[in-house]
Design an enzyme around this catalytic site. Structure first.
Site, PDB file in Angstrom:
ATOM      1  N   SER A 142       0.782  -1.230   0.000  1.00  0.00           N
ATOM      2  CA  SER A 142       0.000   0.000   0.000  1.00  0.00           C
ATOM      3  C   SER A 142       0.814   1.280   0.000  1.00  0.00           C
ATOM      4  CB  SER A 142      -0.952   0.017   1.198  1.00  0.00           C
ATOM      5  OG  SER A 142      -0.229  -0.018   2.415  1.00  0.00           O
ATOM      6  N   HIS A 168      -5.507  -4.050  -2.173  1.00  0.00           N
ATOM      7  CA  HIS A 168      -5.336  -3.122  -3.291  1.00  0.00           C
ATOM      8  C   HIS A 168      -5.307  -3.828  -4.648  1.00  0.00           C
ATOM      9  CE1 HIS A 168      -4.439   0.536  -0.891  1.00  0.00           C
ATOM     10  NE2 HIS A 168      -3.995  -0.353  -0.016  1.00  0.00           N
ATOM     11  N   LYS A 211     -11.661  -0.518  -1.299  1.00  0.00           N
ATOM     12  CA  LYS A 211     -10.844  -0.023  -2.404  1.00  0.00           C
ATOM     13  C   LYS A 211     -11.609  -0.156  -3.719  1.00  0.00           C
ATOM     14  CE  LYS A 211      -7.498  -0.096   0.794  1.00  0.00           C
ATOM     15  NZ  LYS A 211      -7.761  -0.435   2.210  1.00  0.00           N
TER      16      LYS A 211
END
Length: 418
Positions: free
Chosen positions: A204, A232, A263
């Site tokens: 991240s 992610h 996300k």
């Protein structure tokens, strides 16, 4: 304490307090906070609309229209007509919340439908839902690991993975980031224990992809199962969006696949996917699952709709990858350092220039760009940075405008400071 002096410190300097009253923060912390209001006001920013590619933010009582590079809305699903319509319909049918723990109060048929579709999408036997991304990782690891076990974690893993391991009482063993030889040594040191290897799909803060083929092979050689955090990378990597395990060709070799809904799904919550036996056990030993309220039905409906939109074809993923590659390439052209990023998570590394990080944040905002400043201890002290989140919703014109602003501010300032 003047601004230059205050810029020498970070939150890490005040972690341990020396007061008699546990509720009273250290006096030095209070002084530092007062001196750095100019910097800390950049965090917890009030957004005056949806996390779209353009939004207005509140700053000093004023409304500032900005290009938004601070949101994880990777596929643009936060405002997609189908996700919004699904949430509205679920609100009318099911109300605002689940109003109870899934174990004692049950869950809706929507929850079951999402579990089933996610399991089918990922080719897994079972899926369980959590009402928080952090809570999902915390619950899964603390629910599986016990005192006497060893959790072997990549050194750049997210804090939720670290905290879940610590909460379990298992030994926390870190290894050098993405280093297969370091993982082999760590697993060798932990012989004689039950071991779990924890990796990430996209890291991240750096935006690089986990070296899964090499790392998974090492774990297999030691007989250690692998837990992967796809926060992610879910919906964004792989031909079908099944995450880093798909794009790296290690599907079927991962024990548990975890990901958030905050996300690319553009909502809230998380899930863990794995075998029926493992998840049946976790439902009773992952406390953030059994002792928390189930996800609100409108959230579940939006996630379900988002899954269907994102897996209908590859158009959004292709656009995301093209946007991210273009943005990184243009940053390099103006002399900015993006580290090891190969994804839509794009750091803009300033090095040791902490004071510049905050001064430039205001300069960027004034010119119409919202990008997240990241300081130590979230990243190394000599690697402070801005973190840009590129999305499929950004137009090339918006990216070009953002790049022009970055050249006029960040690139010029770093050249002057060199």
């Amino acid at each position: 304490m003047d601004l230059r002096e205050a810029a020498r410190y970070s939150l890490a300097d005040f972690f341990v307090g020396d007061t008699d009253d546990i509720l009273a923060p250290p006096a030095e912390y209070t002084e530092w906070r007062a001196a750095t209001t100019w910097a800390t006001a950049l965090y917890e920013r009030s957004m005056l609309g949806a996390p779209a590619s353009r939004v207005a933010v509140e700053a000093n009582g004023d409304k500032w229209p900005v290009i938004n590079l601070a949101s994880y809305n990777y596929l643009g699903l936060a405002t997609h007509p189908e996700t919004v319509a699904a949430a509205k319909a679920a609100l009318d049918q099911y109300g605002t919340g689940a109003c109870g723990s899934p174990i004692l109060s049950g869950m809706t048929d929507l929850h079951r439908e999402l579990e089933t579709e996610l399991a089918k999408f990922l080719g897994r036997e079972s899926v369980m839902l959590f009402n928080s991304g952090y809570g999902g990782a915390l619950g899964a690891l603390s629910g599986l690991l016990r005192k006497g076990d060893a959790c072997i974690v990549d050194a750049k893993s997210h804090l939720c993975l670290i905290d879940g391991t610590r909460l379990s009482g298992a030994a926390l063993v870190t290894f050098a980031h993405n280093d297969a030889r370091a993982l082999d040594a760590a697993l060798s040191r932990a012989k004689g224990k039950r071991r779990l290897v924890v990796l990430e799909g996209i890291y991240s803060m750096d935006g690089d992809v986990g070296a899964l083929p090499e790392l998974v092979a090492v774990a297999e050689a030691h007989g250690a199962p692998v837990f992967i955090d796809e926060a992610h990378s879910i919906l964004t990597l792989g031909a079908r969006g099944r995450g880093a395990v798909e794009s790296c060709g290690v599907e079927g070799r991962i024990g548990l696949q975890y990901a958030t809904f905050s996300k690319a799904f553009a909502s809230v919550g998380s899930f863990v996917a794995g075998s029926k036996a493992t998840l049946d056990y976790l439902r009773f030993y992952a406390n953030p699952y059994g002792f928390s309220c189930a996800l609100p039905p409108p959230v579940v409906a939006a996630v379900l709709a988002g899954l269907r939109v994102a897996t209908r074809d590859d158009l959004l993923r292709v656009r995301l990858r093209e946007n991210a590659a273009y943005f990184r390439r243009q940053l390099h052209a103006i002399g900015l350092d993006t580290g090891e990023s190969t994804s839509h998570v794009v750091p803009i590394i300033l090095g040791k220039h902490r004071e510049l990080l905050y001064m430039l944040s205001y300069a960027l905002l004034a010119r119409g760009l919202f990008v997240a400043p990241v300081d130590y201890p979230s990243v190394p002290d000599d690697q402070v940075r801005f973190r840009a989140s590129i999305t499929a919703a950004h137009t090339k014109a918006e990216l070009d405008e953002a790049l022009d602003i970055l050249e006029l501010t960040v690139a010029r300032a770093l050249r002057a400071a060199a």
